[in-house]
Design a protein around this motif. Structure first.
Motif, PDB file in Angstrom:
ATOM      1  N   THR A 290       6.144  -9.855  25.802  1.00 36.83           N
ATOM      2  CA  THR A 290       5.536  -8.885  24.880  1.00 36.83           C
ATOM      3  C   THR A 290       4.435  -9.561  24.069  1.00 36.83           C
ATOM      4  O   THR A 290       4.636 -10.642  23.509  1.00 36.83           O
ATOM      5  CB  THR A 290       6.592  -8.315  23.915  1.00 36.83           C
ATOM      6  OG1 THR A 290       7.626  -7.670  24.664  1.00 36.83           O
ATOM      7  CG2 THR A 290       5.963  -7.298  22.962  1.00 36.83           C
TER       8      THR A 290
ATOM      9  N   ARG B 251       2.212  -8.733  20.727  1.00 39.60           N
ATOM     10  CA  ARG B 251       2.200  -7.820  19.587  1.00 39.60           C
ATOM     11  C   ARG B 251       0.923  -8.016  18.769  1.00 39.60           C
ATOM     12  O   ARG B 251       0.442  -9.126  18.617  1.00 39.60           O
ATOM     13  CB  ARG B 251       3.395  -8.072  18.654  1.00 39.60           C
ATOM     14  CG  ARG B 251       4.740  -7.998  19.289  1.00 39.60           C
ATOM     15  CD  ARG B 251       5.829  -8.296  18.252  1.00 39.60           C
ATOM     16  NE  ARG B 251       6.156  -7.143  17.434  1.00 39.60           N
ATOM     17  CZ  ARG B 251       6.164  -7.110  16.116  1.00 39.60           C
ATOM     18  NH1 ARG B 251       5.817  -8.174  15.418  1.00 39.60           N
ATOM     19  NH2 ARG B 251       6.513  -6.016  15.461  1.00 39.60           N
TER      20      ARG B 251
ATOM     21  N   ASP C  96       2.992 -12.919  18.839  1.00 37.78           N
ATOM     22  CA  ASP C  96       2.500 -11.997  17.822  1.00 37.78           C
ATOM     23  C   ASP C  96       1.175 -12.526  17.273  1.00 37.78           C
ATOM     24  O   ASP C  96       1.111 -13.616  16.706  1.00 37.78           O
ATOM     25  CB  ASP C  96       3.539 -11.880  16.697  1.00 37.78           C
ATOM     26  CG  ASP C  96       3.222 -10.785  15.694  1.00 37.78           C
ATOM     27  OD1 ASP C  96       2.067 -10.335  15.638  1.00 37.78           O
ATOM     28  OD2 ASP C  96       4.149 -10.388  14.961  1.00 37.78           O
TER      29      ASP C  96
ATOM     30  N   PHE D 258      10.061 -14.223  17.574  1.00 37.00           N
ATOM     31  CA  PHE D 258       8.624 -14.186  17.801  1.00 37.00           C
ATOM     32  C   PHE D 258       7.967 -15.548  17.560  1.00 37.00           C
ATOM     33  O   PHE D 258       8.422 -16.339  16.743  1.00 37.00           O
ATOM     34  CB  PHE D 258       7.948 -13.175  16.863  1.00 37.00           C
ATOM     35  CG  PHE D 258       8.462 -11.773  16.974  1.00 37.00           C
ATOM     36  CD1 PHE D 258       9.154 -11.335  18.084  1.00 37.00           C
ATOM     37  CD2 PHE D 258       8.243 -10.873  15.933  1.00 37.00           C
ATOM     38  CE1 PHE D 258       9.622 -10.046  18.185  1.00 37.00           C
ATOM     39  CE2 PHE D 258       8.704  -9.570  16.014  1.00 37.00           C
ATOM     40  CZ  PHE D 258       9.399  -9.152  17.144  1.00 37.00           C
TER      41      PHE D 258
ATOM     42  N   THR E 225       8.073 -13.256  23.024  1.00 35.63           N
ATOM     43  CA  THR E 225       7.138 -12.414  22.278  1.00 35.63           C
ATOM     44  C   THR E 225       6.125 -13.268  21.538  1.00 35.63           C
ATOM     45  O   THR E 225       6.486 -14.181  20.786  1.00 35.63           O
ATOM     46  CB  THR E 225       7.890 -11.526  21.265  1.00 35.63           C
ATOM     47  OG1 THR E 225       8.827 -10.695  21.962  1.00 35.63           O
ATOM     48  CG2 THR E 225       6.917 -10.637  20.500  1.00 35.63           C
TER      49      THR E 225
ATOM     50  N   ASN F 251       1.155 -12.036  30.869  1.00 39.93           N
ATOM     51  CA  ASN F 251       2.141 -11.453  29.953  1.00 39.93           C
ATOM     52  C   ASN F 251       3.350 -10.973  30.737  1.00 39.93           C
ATOM     53  O   ASN F 251       3.346  -9.878  31.308  1.00 39.93           O
ATOM     54  CB  ASN F 251       1.520 -10.296  29.172  1.00 39.93           C
ATOM     55  CG  ASN F 251       2.482  -9.687  28.163  1.00 39.93           C
ATOM     56  OD1 ASN F 251       3.536 -10.252  27.898  1.00 39.93           O
ATOM     57  ND2 ASN F 251       2.105  -8.552  27.606  1.00 39.93           N
TER      58      ASN F 251
END
Length: 198
Positions: free
Chosen positions: A105, A107, A88, A64, A86, A102
Motif C-alpha cells: 500500500t 498512502r 506513507d 507504516f 505500507t 507496489n
C-alpha cells in the motif's frame, strides 16, 4: 535507528543497509545501495534535504513507514513496497524516475506532489486527507492512460469529511473503495475494471 547528525557524513558505498528503527538524516548521506525498512513497529524516514542515490525497499509488515521532515527524491533509483507493507508519503513530495513497485500500500494525504511511473498491475493506493479541523478538497492524481490498480479513499479526520475529486478522465484496473470521506467524479469519464465499493 539510524541517525546522521548535522555535522556528520555517512559514506555507505553500495552496501545494503537494513533499518529496523527510524532513519533520520540531518547530515550528509552518500549511498548507492538499497535501504530496506524492515522494522516491527512504525518507522519514520527523514531522507535529508538533498537527493539520495539509494534504492528504497519497504518490508515492514507491522506498521507504516512514513516520510517526515523533508521531501523524498531518489532520482533514478527504485522504490519497492513489499507484500502487506505500507509506505506513507506523510504530506511530503515523492520523486523518482526509475521503477516503482507496489505489492502493498502507498498512502498519501492528497496534497503531495508525486512524480513517478505508476505500478498498474498490483498494490493499493490510498488517499487519507490532511486530518485538519476544516474539510479540504484534494484532486486525485492522473498517472496517464491507466491511473491505479486498487484505489482506496479513507479520510482519517474525526471531525469532518474531506473530498477527493477527479480532475481528468480516470482509468483503473482493480477496485475503487470509498471507506470514509467523499469521492467526486467531477463529470469526468470513469473506467473501473474492478468493483466500486462505497
Amino acid at each position: 535507528g539510524f541517525h546522521i547528525m548535522s555535522t556528520s557524513s555517512y559514506l555507505g558505498s553500495t552496501f545494503a543497509l537494513g533499518v529496523g528503527g527510524n532513519f533520520d538524516n540531518d547530515g550528509a548521506f552518500t549511498h548507492t545501495g538499497t535501504i530496506t525498512f524492515n522494522g516491527t513497529a512504525a518507522q519514520t524516514f527523514n531522507p535529508g534535504s538533498t537527493t539520495i542515490g539509494s534504492d528504497i525497499a519497504v518490508t515492514n509488515i507491522a506498521d507504516f513507514v512514513t516520510v517526515v521532515d523533508n521531501h523524498l527524491n531518489i532520482g533514478a533509483n527504485t522504490l519497492t513496497i513489499g507484500a502487506n507493507s505500507t509506505f506513507d508519503a506523510g504530506g511530503k513530495n515523492i520523486t523518482l524516475s526509475s521503477t516503482f513497485t507496489n505489492n502493498g500500500t502507498f498512502r498519501q494525504t492528497g496534497a503531495e506532489t508525486i512524480s513517478l511511473t505508476q505500478d498498474t498491475d498490483s498494490g493499493i493506493w490510498e488517499y487519507y486527507g490532511n486530518g485538519s479541523a476544516v474539510a479540504s478538497t484534494f484532486t486525485i492524481k492522473d498517472f496517464g492512460a491507466t491511473d491505479y490498480y486498487h484505489l482506496s479513499i479513507l479520510d482519517e479526520s474525526s471531525t469532518n469529511s474531506d473530498t477527493f475529486q477527479l480532475g481528468s478522465a480516470f482509468k483503473m484496473v482493480g477496485h475503487l473503495t470509498v471507506i470514509d470521506g467523499a469521492f467526486s467524479g467531477s463529470n469526468q469519464t470513469m473506467d473501473i475494471d474492478g468493483n466500486l465499493e462505497i
